[in-house]
Design an enzyme around this catalytic site. Structure first.
Site, PDB file in Angstrom:
ATOM      1  N   HIS A 102       0.889  -1.249  -0.131  1.00  0.00           N
ATOM      2  CA  HIS A 102      -0.075  -0.029  -0.001  1.00  0.00           C
ATOM      3  C   HIS A 102       0.957   1.175   0.063  1.00  0.00           C
ATOM      4  O   HIS A 102       0.595   2.168  -0.589  1.00  0.00           O
ATOM      5  CB  HIS A 102      -1.118   0.025   1.134  1.00  0.00           C
ATOM      6  N   ARG A 136      -5.080   2.021  -6.706  1.00  0.00           N
ATOM      7  CA  ARG A 136      -5.720   3.490  -5.951  1.00  0.00           C
ATOM      8  C   ARG A 136      -4.620   4.061  -5.002  1.00  0.00           C
ATOM      9  O   ARG A 136      -4.537   5.078  -4.613  1.00  0.00           O
ATOM     10  CB  ARG A 136      -6.908   3.118  -4.962  1.00  0.00           C
TER      11      ARG A 136
END
Ligand code: RB5
Length: 148
Positions: A102, A136
């Site tokens: 992430h 994202r």
């Protein structure tokens, strides 16, 4: 992580013993390690050893690096002063995976006095072998260095 890639590692005295353990494990796995010190248990100031490694990551000398101090915090705070560094403090294997997936972290910071050595090694392995997920997370990571 390609094992031909040189891996930099640094700690203060609080991470010295763990650093030696991790270097041994990495070398047995076939990695080449660049040890930025410290080289004994004598009390030292962690920025003196973390800055050179973080600057080298920032300059693109190495793709990934490993740092330690007693809590992992001083080392992480020092490394994150460089705009091109994303150092994540980890205390579980899942955390070590998430900072790659992430946050596209390029440095893992480990608390030498607060996690078992065997877990530290498991964290290093997953950090080295997990790719950034992108998607994202891409624009979020780009915004990290965009201070106001
Ligand atoms: C050293 O005693 C200790 O303060 C250092 O290793 C680290 O925990 C700092 O954040």
């Amino acid at each position: 992580m390609n094992k031909k890639t040189v891996l930099p590692i640094a700690s203060d005295h609080g991470g010295f013993e763990m650093k030696a353990f991790i270097i041994d494990k990495l070398q047995k796995e076939g990695y080449t390690v660049k040890d930025y010190g410290t080289f004994s248990e004598e009390s030292v100031d962690y920025p003196d050893f973390i800055h050179p490694l973080a600057k080298a990551i920032n300059d693109g000398v190495y793709p990934l690096g490993i740092i330690m101090c007693g809590s992992g915090n001083g080392a992480q705070m020092t490394a994150n002063k460089y705009a091109g560094v994303r150092a994540g403090l980890c205390w579980s294997v899942e955390q070590a995976e998430l900072i790659r997936l992430h946050n596209n972290a390029n440095i893992i910071s480990i608390p030498g006095r607060f996690v078992p050595f065997s877990m530290a090694w498991d964290m290093v392995k997953i950090f080295l072998n997990t790719d950034f997920e992108g998607g994202r997370h891409e624009k979020r990571v780009e915004k990290i260095s965009q201070t106001l």
